[in-house]
Design an enzyme around this catalytic site. Structure first.
Site, PDB file in Angstrom:
ATOM      1  N   LYS A  21      71.469 -45.609  18.953  1.00 34.21           N
ATOM      2  CA  LYS A  21      71.569 -46.717  19.914  1.00 34.21           C
ATOM      3  C   LYS A  21      70.633 -46.487  21.102  1.00 34.21           C
ATOM      4  CE  LYS A  21      75.023 -46.834  23.123  1.00 34.21           C
ATOM      5  NZ  LYS A  21      74.566 -47.121  24.491  1.00 34.21           N
ATOM      6  N   ASN A  22      70.679 -45.284  21.643  1.00 34.59           N
ATOM      7  CA  ASN A  22      69.916 -45.037  22.867  1.00 34.59           C
ATOM      8  C   ASN A  22      68.414 -44.888  22.624  1.00 34.59           C
ATOM      9  OD1 ASN A  22      72.245 -45.257  24.276  1.00 34.59           O
ATOM     10  ND2 ASN A  22      72.472 -43.075  24.755  1.00 34.59           N
ATOM     11  N   CYS A 115      79.839 -50.720  37.009  1.00 32.29           N
ATOM     12  CA  CYS A 115      80.225 -50.352  35.659  1.00 32.29           C
ATOM     13  C   CYS A 115      81.320 -49.317  35.670  1.00 32.29           C
ATOM     14  CB  CYS A 115      79.028 -49.873  34.870  1.00 32.29           C
ATOM     15  SG  CYS A 115      78.580 -48.220  35.233  1.00 32.29           S
ATOM     16  N   ARG A 120      75.968 -46.439  39.177  1.00 30.00           N
ATOM     17  CA  ARG A 120      74.743 -46.043  38.495  1.00 30.00           C
ATOM     18  C   ARG A 120      73.578 -46.767  39.145  1.00 30.00           C
ATOM     19  NH1 ARG A 120      76.055 -46.513  32.235  1.00 30.00           N
ATOM     20  NH2 ARG A 120      74.401 -45.000  32.003  1.00 30.00           N
ATOM     21  N   PRO A 121      73.008 -46.142  40.166  1.00 25.66           N
ATOM     22  CA  PRO A 121      71.925 -46.806  40.882  1.00 25.66           C
ATOM     23  C   PRO A 121      70.673 -46.926  40.022  1.00 25.66           C
ATOM     24  CG  PRO A 121      72.327 -44.612  41.793  1.00 25.66           C
ATOM     25  CD  PRO A 121      73.310 -44.814  40.692  1.00 25.66           C
ATOM     26  N   ILE A 122      69.735 -47.751  40.494  1.00 26.93           N
ATOM     27  CA  ILE A 122      68.461 -47.917  39.794  1.00 26.93           C
ATOM     28  C   ILE A 122      67.302 -47.576  40.718  1.00 26.93           C
ATOM     29  CG2 ILE A 122      69.144 -49.605  38.013  1.00 26.93           C
ATOM     30  CD1 ILE A 122      68.206 -51.763  40.044  1.00 26.93           C
ATOM     31  N   ASP A 123      67.651 -46.808  41.792  1.00 27.17           N
ATOM     32  CA  ASP A 123      66.621 -46.505  42.794  1.00 27.17           C
ATOM     33  C   ASP A 123      65.415 -45.793  42.194  1.00 27.17           C
ATOM     34  OD1 ASP A 123      68.614 -44.513  42.388  1.00 27.17           O
ATOM     35  OD2 ASP A 123      67.835 -43.377  44.084  1.00 27.17           O
ATOM     36  N   LEU A 124      65.639 -44.895  41.228  1.00 24.63           N
ATOM     37  CA  LEU A 124      64.518 -44.131  40.669  1.00 24.63           C
ATOM     38  C   LEU A 124      63.588 -45.041  39.866  1.00 24.63           C
ATOM     39  CD1 LEU A 124      66.510 -40.967  39.503  1.00 24.63           C
ATOM     40  CD2 LEU A 124      65.123 -41.221  41.569  1.00 24.63           C
ATOM     41  N   ASP A 304      77.737 -38.064  27.085  1.00 22.24           N
ATOM     42  CA  ASP A 304      78.325 -39.060  26.184  1.00 22.24           C
ATOM     43  C   ASP A 304      79.352 -38.441  25.232  1.00 22.24           C
ATOM     44  OD1 ASP A 304      76.877 -41.025  27.379  1.00 22.24           O
ATOM     45  OD2 ASP A 304      75.366 -41.193  25.811  1.00 22.24           O
ATOM     46  N   VAL A 326      76.804 -35.210  35.248  1.00 25.29           N
ATOM     47  CA  VAL A 326      75.811 -36.280  35.126  1.00 25.29           C
ATOM     48  C   VAL A 326      76.262 -37.573  35.809  1.00 25.29           C
ATOM     49  CG1 VAL A 326      74.432 -37.669  33.517  1.00 25.29           C
ATOM     50  CG2 VAL A 326      74.917 -35.268  32.998  1.00 25.29           C
ATOM     51  N   ARG A 396      80.416 -51.440  20.816  1.00 28.07           N
ATOM     52  CA  ARG A 396      79.121 -51.469  21.502  1.00 28.07           C
ATOM     53  C   ARG A 396      78.233 -50.338  21.009  1.00 28.07           C
ATOM     54  NH1 ARG A 396      79.563 -50.087  26.883  1.00 28.07           N
ATOM     55  NH2 ARG A 396      77.340 -49.904  26.553  1.00 28.07           N
TER      56      ARG A 396
HETATM   57  C1  UD1 Z   1      71.285 -42.989  29.378  1.00 31.61           C
HETATM   58  C2  UD1 Z   1      72.096 -43.332  28.154  1.00 31.61           C
HETATM   59  C3  UD1 Z   1      73.561 -42.985  28.349  1.00 31.61           C
HETATM   60  C4  UD1 Z   1      73.719 -41.536  28.821  1.00 31.61           C
HETATM   61  C5  UD1 Z   1      72.812 -41.223  29.998  1.00 31.61           C
HETATM   62  C6  UD1 Z   1      72.801 -39.755  30.374  1.00 31.61           C
HETATM   63  C7  UD1 Z   1      70.893 -45.216  27.235  1.00 31.61           C
HETATM   64  C8  UD1 Z   1      70.878 -46.675  26.935  1.00 31.61           C
HETATM   65  N1  UD1 Z   1      71.963 -44.751  27.883  1.00 31.61           N
HETATM   66  O1  UD1 Z   1      71.783 -43.808  30.434  1.00 31.61           O
HETATM   67  O2  UD1 Z   1      74.229 -43.160  27.114  1.00 31.61           O
HETATM   68  O3  UD1 Z   1      75.052 -41.314  29.212  1.00 31.61           O
HETATM   69  O4  UD1 Z   1      71.460 -41.601  29.670  1.00 31.61           O
HETATM   70  O5  UD1 Z   1      72.481 -38.974  29.287  1.00 31.61           O
HETATM   71  O6  UD1 Z   1      70.009 -44.478  26.865  1.00 31.61           O
HETATM   72  N2  UD1 Z   1      70.570 -42.263  38.468  1.00 31.61           N
HETATM   73  C9  UD1 Z   1      70.220 -42.469  39.781  1.00 31.61           C
HETATM   74  N3  UD1 Z   1      69.207 -43.365  40.050  1.00 31.61           N
HETATM   75  C10 UD1 Z   1      68.561 -44.036  39.066  1.00 31.61           C
HETATM   76  C11 UD1 Z   1      68.934 -43.799  37.720  1.00 31.61           C
HETATM   77  C12 UD1 Z   1      69.942 -42.899  37.454  1.00 31.61           C
HETATM   78  O7  UD1 Z   1      70.781 -41.886  40.701  1.00 31.61           O
HETATM   79  O8  UD1 Z   1      67.658 -44.837  39.358  1.00 31.61           O
HETATM   80  C13 UD1 Z   1      71.689 -41.316  38.181  1.00 31.61           C
HETATM   81  C14 UD1 Z   1      72.853 -42.020  37.491  1.00 31.61           C
HETATM   82  O9  UD1 Z   1      73.676 -42.637  38.429  1.00 31.61           O
HETATM   83  C15 UD1 Z   1      73.508 -40.880  36.788  1.00 31.61           C
HETATM   84  C16 UD1 Z   1      72.337 -39.979  36.400  1.00 31.61           C
HETATM   85  O10 UD1 Z   1      71.259 -40.381  37.225  1.00 31.61           O
HETATM   86  O11 UD1 Z   1      74.379 -40.188  37.645  1.00 31.61           O
HETATM   87  C17 UD1 Z   1      71.946 -40.094  34.950  1.00 31.61           C
HETATM   88  O12 UD1 Z   1      71.612 -41.415  34.632  1.00 31.61           O
HETATM   89  P1  UD1 Z   1      70.490 -41.789  33.575  1.00 31.61           P
HETATM   90  O13 UD1 Z   1      69.941 -40.536  32.965  1.00 31.61           O
HETATM   91  O14 UD1 Z   1      69.521 -42.709  34.224  1.00 31.61           O
HETATM   92  O15 UD1 Z   1      71.314 -42.579  32.484  1.00 31.61           O
HETATM   93  P2  UD1 Z   1      70.950 -43.941  31.788  1.00 31.61           P
HETATM   94  O16 UD1 Z   1      69.502 -43.967  31.462  1.00 31.61           O
HETATM   95  O17 UD1 Z   1      71.539 -45.071  32.552  1.00 31.61           O
END
Ligand code: UD1
Length: 437
Positions: A21-22, A115, A120-124, A304, A326, A396
């Protein structure tokens, strides 16, 4: 829908895992970067994949899933806006932002919703796109991104985010010059995405290591690609065999991707034999010994599988500590496991699990994907009948989960929950709209 499970039947036999899936979700988003047709095979039948296909259709991409093959033709790509309804349903929809920017110079996406597994921010993602020259504005719950041409840069990620690494890798394939992503995530799904993009004409080096280097190219052309096996699905079946004291061969896997799980199961006293593309887990007559588990970015123990391994600890001999590093707040399954008699105490990001000789069947509710799988695993080990509601969360991310477990000998039936039960589940935990795992 709910699953009615009669526990304490040993699992025996063999199960084949589906495509990951991922891996497939970012590859679907990446197809936007490619002219013409991409043919993706080993695509699992999952609600998240159907959502991704809907996102593509909303952008004008012709997306057809035939069996396990997904054909994506971007000839009609004309949209640059991913609808709120779809982004809300699946956080990974947000990954189309970078590809749309790179291909069309413009993207408009709803902010991914709250969620169920912590903030789960998207700042990065956004900081990285800005470093590549995108102008980003957020207002009224929408992100507007634009750039006449993205330009390569050196980007250091504060945290090795899987999604941000993938997003920036995708966006930079068509950027001018070189992009270097430092402190990148190293997950196998990132390597799969890079393999797809490189086959399409991109120039990505170092995917799967901490430094990814992307040399921008002018054009990508759709290609055929086979998705890697789902290591989380594989790990779930491996843990299921251990929880249910069974003997299960998990086929179609890459054993290297499963090292952290294999090591933990062996540490718990479970026999695990590794072959070229399968794992044999033998727990017949064995009660797992408690272990400590710390979730980490790959190659560490995957977050996961934190909930599934908690189901194992709940029936193990002794006490184990789980540290979730994580995600914040990824313990929403704990209260439901407790309803089955599990002894778990959560303190911040750690959980102390005192193993019980026996769990007892109970009505429980899944409020997220992996937590839901953990409840099914616990139910397999529990005495009596359990009812797991909220099956749509499990659907899902697991293709044919109950059918596979039934083939292994579990007593598990899918039945329609009465409307009042459905309502009770959707009202739990604030819902999991936008949960992105
Ligand atoms: C992906 C996987 C999910 C898995 C996760 C960690 C997919 C579709 N999903 O999710 O199944 O649990 O990797 O292995 O591939 N973070 C920030 N800022 C950001 C982005 C992330 O602070 O801009 C933080 C998140 O809040 C979290 C950590 O980084 O605490 C890890 O998140 P991330 O590795 O980005 O997970 P996803 O890509 O969302």
């Amino acid at each position: 829908m709910k699953l009615v499970i009669k526990g304490r039947r040993p699992l025996t036999g063999s199960v084949k895992v589906h495509g990951a899936k991922n891996a497939v979700l970012p590859i679907i988003a990446a197809s936007i970067l490619c002219h013409g047709e991409s043919v993706i095979s080993q695509v699992p039948h999952l609600e998240d994949v159907y959502t991704a296909v809907e996102v593509m259709a909303s952008l004008g991409v012709d997306a057809r899933l035939k069996g396990s093959t997904l054909i994506l033709n971007t000839g009609g790509l004309d949209g640059f806006e991913a609808p709120y309804e779809l982004v809300r349903r699946m956080r990974a929809s947000f990954l189309v932002t970078g590809p749309l920017l790179a291909r069309l110079g413009h993207a408009r996406i709803s902010l991914p919703g709250g969620c169920a597994i912590g903030t789960r921010p998207i700042d990065l993602h956004l900081k990285g796109l800005e470093a590549l020259g995108a102008r980003i504005r957020t207002n009224h719950g929408l992100i507007e991104a634009s750039a006449s041409r993205l330009v390569g840069d050196r980007i250091y990620l504060d945290y090795p985010s899987v999604g941000a690494t993938e997003h920036l890798m995708m966006a930079s394939t068509l950027a001018e010059g070189t992009t270097i992503i430092e402190n990148a995530a190293e997950e196998p799904e990132i390597v799969d995405l890079a393999n797809y993009l490189n086959a399409a004409g991109a120039s990505i080096h170092g995917a799967g290591t901490k430094v990814v280097r992307v040399e921008g190219v002018n054009r990508l052309q759709g290609v055929r690609h086979q998705v890697i096996p789902d290591r989380i699905e594989a790990g779930t079946y491996m843990i299921a065999a251990a929880v249910a004291a069974g003997r299960v061969e998990v086929r179609g896997v890459v054993p290297d991707h499963l090292k952290a799980i294999t090591a933990k199961l062996r540490e718990a006293g479970i026999q695990v034999e590794e072959a070229e593309s399968s794992m044999l887990v033998d727990a017949i007559g064995r009660r797992p010994v408690a272990v400590n588990v710390k979730t980490m970015p790959y190659p560490g123990f995957p977050t996961d599988l934190q909930a599934p391994i908690m189901a194992l600890l709940a029936v193990s001999d002794g006490s184990g500590v789980i540290a979730e590093t994580v995600f914040e707040n990824r313990y929403i399954h704990v209260d439901e496991l407790k309803r089955m008699g599990a002894d778990i105490r959560v303190d911040g990001r750690t959980a102390l699990v005192r193993g019980k000789r026996m769990l007892y069947g109970a009505p429980v509710s899944a409020t997220d994907l992996r937590g839901g799988a953990a409840l099914v695993l616990a139910a397999l080990a529990a005495a009596g009948v359990s009812e797991v509601r909220g099956v749509e969360h499990i659907d899902r991310g697991y293709d044919s989960f109950d059918a596979n477990l039934r083939r292994l000998g579990a007593s598990i039936r899918r039945v329609r929950a009465v409307p009042a039960e459905e309502k009770a589940v959707s009202g739990l935990g604030g819902g999991s709209a936008g949960s992105g795992d």
